[in-house]
Design an enzyme around this catalytic site. Structure first.
Site, PDB file in Angstrom:
ATOM      1  N   ASP A   1       0.706  -0.976  -0.319  1.00 43.73           N
ATOM      2  CA  ASP A   1      -0.356   0.174  -0.214  1.00 43.73           C
ATOM      3  C   ASP A   1       0.736   1.523  -0.090  1.00 43.73           C
ATOM      4  O   ASP A   1       1.692   1.534   1.173  1.00 43.73           O
ATOM      5  CB  ASP A   1      -0.957  -0.117   1.024  1.00 43.73           C
ATOM      6  CG  ASP A   1      -1.717   1.266   0.984  1.00 43.73           C
ATOM      7  OD1 ASP A   1      -2.519   1.572   0.520  1.00 43.73           O
ATOM      8  OD2 ASP A   1      -1.234   1.663   2.278  1.00 43.73           O
TER       9      ASP A   1
ATOM     10  N   GLU B   1       1.184   0.363  -5.009  1.00 47.72           N
ATOM     11  CA  GLU B   1       0.764   1.377  -5.486  1.00 47.72           C
ATOM     12  C   GLU B   1       1.514   2.118  -4.776  1.00 47.72           C
ATOM     13  O   GLU B   1       2.181   2.286  -3.847  1.00 47.72           O
ATOM     14  CB  GLU B   1      -0.762   0.888  -4.198  1.00 47.72           C
ATOM     15  CG  GLU B   1      -1.406   2.788  -4.429  1.00 47.72           C
ATOM     16  CD  GLU B   1      -2.428   3.102  -2.839  1.00 47.72           C
ATOM     17  OE1 GLU B   1      -3.509   4.120  -3.516  1.00 47.72           O
ATOM     18  OE2 GLU B   1      -1.540   2.632  -1.953  1.00 47.72           O
TER      19      GLU B   1
ATOM     20  N   ASP C   1     -10.656   1.931  -3.761  1.00 44.76           N
ATOM     21  CA  ASP C   1     -10.367   3.176  -2.311  1.00 44.76           C
ATOM     22  C   ASP C   1     -11.171   4.046  -3.924  1.00 44.76           C
ATOM     23  O   ASP C   1     -11.744   5.381  -2.936  1.00 44.76           O
ATOM     24  CB  ASP C   1      -8.684   3.528  -3.312  1.00 44.76           C
ATOM     25  CG  ASP C   1      -7.863   3.250  -1.954  1.00 44.76           C
ATOM     26  OD1 ASP C   1      -7.995   4.352  -1.035  1.00 44.76           O
ATOM     27  OD2 ASP C   1      -7.084   4.048  -2.119  1.00 44.76           O
TER      28      ASP C   1
ATOM     29  N   GLY D   1     -14.993   3.745  -2.262  1.00 43.32           N
ATOM     30  CA  GLY D   1     -15.129   3.451  -0.766  1.00 43.32           C
ATOM     31  C   GLY D   1     -15.173   5.231  -0.422  1.00 43.32           C
ATOM     32  O   GLY D   1     -14.971   5.690   0.402  1.00 43.32           O
ATOM     33  N   ASN D   2     -14.105   5.482  -1.220  1.00 43.27           N
ATOM     34  CA  ASN D   2     -13.421   7.007  -0.874  1.00 43.27           C
ATOM     35  C   ASN D   2     -14.878   7.740  -1.649  1.00 43.27           C
ATOM     36  O   ASN D   2     -14.417   9.090  -1.758  1.00 43.27           O
ATOM     37  CB  ASN D   2     -12.074   7.670  -1.059  1.00 43.27           C
ATOM     38  CG  ASN D   2     -11.295   6.915  -0.451  1.00 43.27           C
ATOM     39  OD1 ASN D   2     -11.681   6.530   1.031  1.00 43.27           O
ATOM     40  ND2 ASN D   2      -9.796   6.429  -0.880  1.00 43.27           N
TER      41      ASN D   2
END
Length: 605
Positions: free
Chosen positions: A263, A298, A396, A399-400
């Site tokens: 991450d 990432e 991401d 969900g963001n």
């Protein structure tokens, strides 16, 4: 077969007892507490304390008493049955009998990832329940599941990025042997299992390292979460680096994971001559040479340096990076959104898409508008498409969003069908977000469980609403944003597998299955041969024509994003997929209506 990862950290079973080890360089006094009894744990130098106790069995509860009063769990605990502030449990790592004796993984080019959150992927939210979905995923054409982080977090509800005990799979989903059984079952079906690992920060609740190992962190490096992890400290850096290197090896050896997604490595700040993520990859490659182990980054900085290939075409360090640029191009085209980082792609999304398809990154050192025009990225055109994990959705990007909407709630189904084909048939490594294969309706919302810490819960709730206050849709009323601390927010994020049997989801699932069948039959064999290069052109400003060439042949993708039909000259090859047009194999030219496309393959001349 029995497997265990031996390391300097934590507790492990030995003959007639258990060995305990803690690095506590800034503690004055440390006592080992086992099943309610205190034991002196001697210093052995360099901040280490070690003790072997006879008669200790698996299941014993233990912790460390720091400077008289505070009892903390083991930072390398293998399991926390009573959450992050409870005592750790001694685990016999060799108790589980593996049945995957012949399993060595699968080649990277065969990978089709399925990202999921264990707690919301099934109604039960457990490893055992997830096992029941593996055959469906295998039959769909998935070859690897990727689990959001499992490191023990505060409470029972969390995405996993607030973990504080990196070696302890969270008890909310089951016991360690339940996780091993899930992975063992996946391997029996030919499925790989990946884990998302977070090495850039610890969560806000349950991290006790500062009580006895203050030098684990440093004020020299500042991150979005506060003081940085001390990967490059003169006296502590080696232990800190080893802590996380051993963590990766632990998951790969003791749990038999096939790959790790690291991450936000751009937030791992390290001024050493060899950056931590380079040493991490090199160590893993050296320790596990006989298996297909896949390492994915990432990295918002788009640093191609970590993705380089050797003469044999194999990754020297990391196999791939999440291709955020490619996602942003597709998202802008599908939704028309241009806020935030999408603004950097909204000016010419088709141009950016063409570059991403053929070269990986849209920005390769050019000024990036969303970063005040600071340069972003490195040249990536020399890398093969397999150096990039592509997606239309992930945890991401869904969900963001304030309301956690999936892409199917934001875009036209016909447009989404073209993007789905572009994702699953292009030669990059594709990834689906759980439920995407049937256009699931459940949102994926931001949720946490920091109770009984009411102040932390309040801070998260208010911070979430403040984050979206600048958006026009929520400027006057942020109360519609789901409260991340409520159990209902978590429950609403569970996907409903029964939807697959109903229209329109049934047709989307069939389309996904068909595309993956084409991929495995046609695209994967091509990508297993040596990559020779690619070329992308814009027949019109609203259309893209990209060809990837391998020793085994070529693959071509043509897509029309405009309002008028696009004439396409076949120029040889065979149509393997086409939608919305007359794709008669005898035709030399095609007319692609608005928002349709085709894929062709052929042999090199």
């Amino acid at each position: 077969m029995r497997r265990a990862h031996t390391m300097a950290f934590g507790s492990e079973m030995v003959k007639d007892g258990a060995r305990f080890a803690l690095w506590a360089p800034t503690a004055k006094d440390v006592t080992l507490v086992v099943d309610g009894t205190d034991h002196v744990i001697p210093e052995v130098g360099d901040g280490w304390r070690r003790l072997t106790l006879p008669g200790v069995h698996a299941g014993a509860r233990y912790g460390y008493r720091i400077d008289g009063d505070l009892v903390v769990p083991d930072p390398a605990s293998r399991f926390q049955p009573d959450d992050v502030s409870g005592l750790s449990e001694v685990i016999d790592a060799r108790a589980y009998g593996w049945s995957d004796h012949e399993w060595a993984g699968r080649p990277w080019e065969e990978t089709v990832l399925y990202e999921l959150h264990v707690g919301t992927a099934t109604p039960e939210g457990t490893y055992a329940a997830l096992e029941g979905k593996l055959e469906d995923l295998r039959d769909l054409g998935i070859t690897a599941i990727e689990l959001l982080p499992l490191a023990d977090f505060k409470g029972t509800r969390n995405w996993g990025y607030d973990g504080v005990l990196p070696f302890a799979p969270d008890a909310a989903y089951g016991r360690p042997d339940d996780l091993k059984h899930l992975i063992d079952k996946a391997h029996s079906l030919g499925l790989m299992v990946f884990l998302d690992a977070v090495y850039n920060h610890f969560g806000p609740a349950g991290n006790y390292l500062n009580a006895y190992a203050k030098t684990f962190f440093t004020e020299r490096h500042q991150t979005p979460w506060g003081a940085g992890i001390n990967f490059d400290g003169e006296t502590s850096g080696r232990v800190v680096r080893d802590f996380f290197i051993e963590n990766s090896l632990y998951w790969l050896e003791e749990y038999r994971f096939d790959g790790i997604r690291f991450d936000a490595v751009h937030a791992i700040l390290d001024d050493s001559d060899k950056h931590f993520i380079g040493e991490l990859a090199e160590t893993i490659r050296a320790r596990l040479p006989g298996r297909h182990i896949h390492l994915v980054l990432e990295n918002e900085a788009n640093q191609a340096r970590w993705l380089e290939r050797g003469p044999d075409g194999k990754a020297l360090q990391h196999d791939a990076q999440w291709a955020d640029d490619l996602h942003h191009c597709w998202h802008v085209l599908l939704t028309g959104e241009d806020a935030g980082y999408y603004a950097s792609f909204a000016d010419k999304p088709v141009d950016h898409l063409a570059r991403c398809l053929s070269e990986g990154f849209a920005y390769q050192g050019e000024p990036f508008p969303s970063l005040d025009n600071h340069p972003r990225g490195e040249s990536s055109g020399h890398l093969p498409p397999s150096a990039f994990v592509t997606f239309l959705q992930n945890h991401d990007q869904v969900g963001n969003r304030a309301l956690g909407e999936r892409l199917n709630a934001l875009s036209d189904p016909a447009k989404l069908a073209l993007a789905r084909a572009g994702l699953l048939l292009s030669p990059q490594i594709p990834m689906l977000w759980m439920g995407e294969e049937w256009s699931a309706t459940a949102p994926f919302l931001f949720f946490v469980d920091f109770a009984p810490d009411a102040e932390l819960n309040k801070a998260v709730r208010e911070g979430r609403r403040r984050e979206f206050k600048s958006f026009a849709a929520f400027a006057d009323d942020t109360s519609v944003i789901p409260d991340p601390t409520e159990a209902k927010t978590f429950a609403d994020s569970r996907i409903d597998w029964s939807e697959r049997e109903r229209a329109p989801h049934r047709a989307v699932l069939a389309d996904t299955r068909n595309l993956l069948q084409i991929r495995h039959q046609t695209v994967v064999p091509l990508t297993k041969t040596h990559y020779l290069g690619s070329q992308a052109t814009l027949p019109r400003k609203d259309a893209v024509d990209c060809t990837w060439t391998y020793e085994g042949g070529w693959l071509r993708f043509v897509a029309n994003f405009g309002d008028t039909a696009l004439p396409v000259l076949r120029a040889g090859g065979q149509v393997v997929w086409c939608n919305g047009a007359d794709c008669d194999p005898a035709n030399d030219t095609f007319e692609l209506p608005s928002w349709t496309g085709l894929f062709l393959t052929g042999v090199n001349r």
